[in-house]
Design an enzyme around this catalytic site. Structure first.
Site, short mmCIF file in Angstrom:
data_model
loop_
_atom_site.label_atom_id
_atom_site.label_comp_id
_atom_site.label_asym_id
_atom_site.label_seq_id
_atom_site.Cartn_x
_atom_site.Cartn_y
_atom_site.Cartn_z
N LYS A 154 19.94 15.59 30.66
CA LYS A 154 19.57 16.99 30.41
C LYS A 154 19.22 17.81 31.65
CE LYS A 154 20.10 17.27 26.04
NZ LYS A 154 21.52 16.93 26.20
N TYR A 186 21.95 15.39 22.03
CA TYR A 186 22.73 14.92 23.18
C TYR A 186 23.76 15.97 23.62
CZ TYR A 186 25.11 11.69 26.32
OH TYR A 186 25.64 11.10 27.44
N PRO A 207 16.44 10.86 33.37
CA PRO A 207 17.86 11.12 33.20
C PRO A 207 18.50 10.56 31.92
CG PRO A 207 17.48 9.50 34.93
CD PRO A 207 16.15 10.01 34.53
N TYR A 249 25.16 3.16 26.62
CA TYR A 249 23.72 3.09 26.87
C TYR A 249 23.25 1.75 26.30
CZ TYR A 249 23.64 8.12 27.91
OH TYR A 249 23.84 9.36 28.46
P1 RFL Z 1 18.22 20.37 43.06
O1 RFL Z 1 19.57 19.84 42.74
O2 RFL Z 1 17.18 19.43 43.47
O3 RFL Z 1 18.43 21.47 44.20
C1 RFL Z 1 17.33 22.07 44.87
C2 RFL Z 1 17.80 22.55 46.23
O4 RFL Z 1 16.71 23.19 46.90
C3 RFL Z 1 16.68 22.75 48.24
N1 RFL Z 1 15.30 22.91 48.76
C4 RFL Z 1 14.94 23.91 49.58
N2 RFL Z 1 15.62 24.93 50.11
C5 RFL Z 1 14.95 25.79 50.92
N3 RFL Z 1 13.64 25.64 51.23
C6 RFL Z 1 12.91 24.63 50.73
N4 RFL Z 1 11.63 24.49 51.05
C7 RFL Z 1 13.56 23.71 49.87
N5 RFL Z 1 13.15 22.61 49.19
C8 RFL Z 1 14.21 22.14 48.53
C9 RFL Z 1 17.12 21.30 48.17
O5 RFL Z 1 17.61 20.83 49.43
C10 RFL Z 1 18.22 21.40 47.11
O6 RFL Z 1 19.49 21.64 47.68
O7 RFL Z 1 17.63 21.23 41.83
P2 RFL Z 1 18.40 22.13 40.76
O8 RFL Z 1 19.37 23.05 41.42
O9 RFL Z 1 17.33 22.67 39.88
O10 RFL Z 1 19.30 21.11 39.91
C11 RFL Z 1 18.72 20.13 39.10
C12 RFL Z 1 19.64 18.90 39.01
O11 RFL Z 1 20.01 18.51 40.30
C13 RFL Z 1 18.96 17.74 38.27
O12 RFL Z 1 18.23 18.21 37.17
C14 RFL Z 1 19.98 16.70 37.75
O13 RFL Z 1 20.63 16.08 38.81
C15 RFL Z 1 19.29 15.66 36.87
N6 RFL Z 1 20.19 14.59 36.42
C16 RFL Z 1 21.06 14.79 35.36
N7 RFL Z 1 21.14 15.98 34.74
C17 RFL Z 1 22.05 16.19 33.74
O14 RFL Z 1 22.07 17.29 33.16
N8 RFL Z 1 22.92 15.21 33.33
C18 RFL Z 1 22.93 13.99 33.92
O15 RFL Z 1 23.78 13.16 33.56
C19 RFL Z 1 21.95 13.72 34.96
N9 RFL Z 1 21.91 12.54 35.56
C20 RFL Z 1 20.15 13.35 37.07
C21 RFL Z 1 21.04 12.33 36.61
C22 RFL Z 1 19.30 13.10 38.13
C23 RFL Z 1 19.29 11.88 38.74
N10 RFL Z 1 18.41 11.71 39.83
C24 RFL Z 1 18.81 11.19 41.07
C25 RFL Z 1 17.08 12.26 39.76
C26 RFL Z 1 21.03 11.09 37.20
C27 RFL Z 1 20.14 10.84 38.24
C28 RFL Z 1 20.14 9.46 38.82
C1 PHB Z 2 25.59 9.88 35.19
O1 PHB Z 2 25.10 9.95 36.32
O2 PHB Z 2 26.81 9.74 35.02
C2 PHB Z 2 24.69 9.93 34.02
C3 PHB Z 2 23.31 9.91 34.19
C4 PHB Z 2 22.49 9.96 33.07
C5 PHB Z 2 23.04 10.00 31.80
C6 PHB Z 2 24.40 10.04 31.63
C7 PHB Z 2 25.23 10.00 32.75
O3 PHB Z 2 22.24 10.01 30.70
#
Ligand code: RFL
Ligand code: PHB
Length: 389
Positions: free
Chosen positions: A296, A384, A292, A200
């Site tokens: 979490k 973390y 992110p 980081y």
């Molecule tokens: P999701 O993954 O957004 O899934 C929701 C699903 O609902 C569908 N949907 C519908 N379905 C039916 N009818 C509707 N009207 C609908 N509207 C939406 C969508 O198509 C989708 O399939 O939510 P969920 O399941 O709550 O999961 C949450 C996680 O995806 C999210 O919190 C994480 O990705 C966040 N995040 C990270 N979390 C971690 O714990 N560790 C990480 O290292 C981490 N890195 C990140 C991240 C999120 C990122 N972005 C892109 C925001 C890194 C990034 C860059």
């Molecule tokens: C990852 O996408 O690998 C990722 C994102 C956010 C973090 C750590 C890892 O804090």
């Protein structure tokens, strides 16, 4: 059609909840608006807390995770030209696992298919009804025809842009929000990670993160202004910007290559309270968003659905509704602590456009304190790796 729990959304929250319920003998259906390929194509989280690994074990889908996931005992903070190691395991006795959200999703989809549990993909015009009474239902259009599912409960696992939260009258919920004036530009490449642990980096040019998916696949991020467009970032420009933000030791080890995926994600803190409205329960990003930086989001989604599945089990096995009644309060305790940590990590490591000379010195003093004090390092480590469930 009739089921016990209708789940909206096949992201990690919906799929994990479905798997936990199926294992507990509770009927469920998942209704998702996208195709499985689209869901699997979204490159997101990479870091799993031990609580999340435990939940995946309980769901019976941790085989590949244990075989292929990388256990990380520490992270590094890079600033002022140097890299500082934070030994999570020595400080707090726990570690995290690097295993992509895509892989978690794939494992859950495979398990669901093997169990032959109903999932409707590419459902259009999904809507939820009657959750303030005793006969909730879900309607959707598929292949030109309307369908209705009658159920006991609805689980809104449809992410931040879903319809479940918005179906609740605005007067019945309270929203807390902070939108940050920057986003993360992420790049995935088939290159060996720059270091054994995540780095980081806080730099005058902005935050950067060196992460990974495996020993031969890397995931990198750089902080960009909220107005940036991904089309304006060639791979070459990305690598140059990333390298410029890393300490010399890390920068010299960086192996570059063509991108497999490149996208910009905005940064936001958001909580909608409560997480239950009658027979509708919100879980994961549908109820809350964290920036992110603290890794979490996925982990909170997993702890929400763990609590929800325990509530449903008690309700169906012992006619005990106390778990469902206490669901929102129980989750929000953990959610707000993760919100605080994610906001703090974001504030510590990013460049804010309005930062004056005093706030920059504060940021630097706090970084020095975090890496120089065992007590301060332990606070970071405890959060973390994930607070106890
Ligand atoms: P999701 O993954 O957004 O899934 C929701 C699903 O609902 C569908 N949907 C519908 N379905 C039916 N009818 C509707 N009207 C609908 N509207 C939406 C969508 O198509 C989708 O399939 O939510 P969920 O399941 O709550 O999961 C949450 C996680 O995806 C999210 O919190 C994480 O990705 C966040 N995040 C990270 N979390 C971690 O714990 N560790 C990480 O290292 C981490 N890195 C990140 C991240 C999120 C990122 N972005 C892109 C925001 C890194 C990034 C860059
Ligand atoms: C990852 O996408 O690998 C990722 C994102 C956010 C973090 C750590 C890892 O804090």
């Amino acid at each position: 059609m009739r089921t016990q729990v209708a789940i909206i959304g096949a992201g990690p929250a919906g799929l994990l909840l479905g798997q936990l319920l199926t294992r507990a003998g509770i009927d469920n259906i998942i209704i998702e608006q996208r195709s499985p390929e689209y869901v699997l194509g979204r490159i997101r989280a990479g870091i799993l807390e031990s609580v999340t690994v435990d939940a995946l074990e309980r769901a019976g889908v941790a085989g590949r995770l244990h075989a292929e996931g990388l256990v990380h005992h520490g992270i590094a903070l890079s600033y002022g030209g140097q890299r500082h190691h934070i030994d999570l395991h020595a400080l707090i006795g726990r570690s995290v696992t690097v295993y992509g959200q895509t892989e978690v999703t794939r494992d859950l989809m495979d398990a669901r298919r093997a169990d032959d549990t109903p999932t409707v993909y590419e459902a259009q015009e999904v809507s939820v009804h009657g959750f303030d009474g005793s006969t909730p239902s879900v309607r959707y259009r598929k292949d030109g025809a309307m369908h209705e599912v009658a159920c006991d409960y609805i689980a809104g696992c449809d992410g931040f842009h879903g319809i479940c939260r918005e179906s609740v009258p605005a007067a019945a919920r309270q929203v807390f929000e902070r939108v940050y004036p920057f986003g993360w530009l992420g790049l995935l490449s088939e290159t060996p990670p720059v270091a054994d642990e995540l780095v980081y980096a806080s730099h005058e040019r902005g935050f950067a993160l060196c992460s990974m998916r495996s020993r031969h696949r890397s995931r990198y991020y750089v902080q960009v202004a909220a107005s940036e467009r991904v089309e304006d970032w060639s791979d070459e420009r990305f690598w140059q910007e990333l390298r410029s933000r890393l300490d010399p030791q890390t920068a010299s080890a960086l192996v570059t290559g063509p991108s497999i995926e490149k996208s910009i994600a905005p940064l936001r803190s958001f909580v909608s309270e409560p997480m239950r409205f009658g027979r509708l329960f919100l879980a994961g990003d549908a109820a809350h968003i964290v920036p992110p930086t603290g890794a979490k989001g996925l982990n909170l989604a997993a702890s929400d659905v763990l609590a929800l599945s325990e509530g449903f089990e008690a309700r169906y096995r012992r006619a005990d509704a106390s778990g469902l009644d206490g669901y929102s309060a129980r989750c929000l305790q953990r959610v707000w602590k993760a919100e605080r940590f994610s906001w703090w990590m974001t504030s510590l490591l990013h460049r804010f456009p309005d930062a004056d000379a005093f706030s920059l010195r504060m940021q630097r003093a706090e970084l020095d304190y975090v890496v120089g004090s065992e007590a301060a390092s332990r606070v970071l480590a405890e959060n973390y790796v994930g607070l106890p469930y």
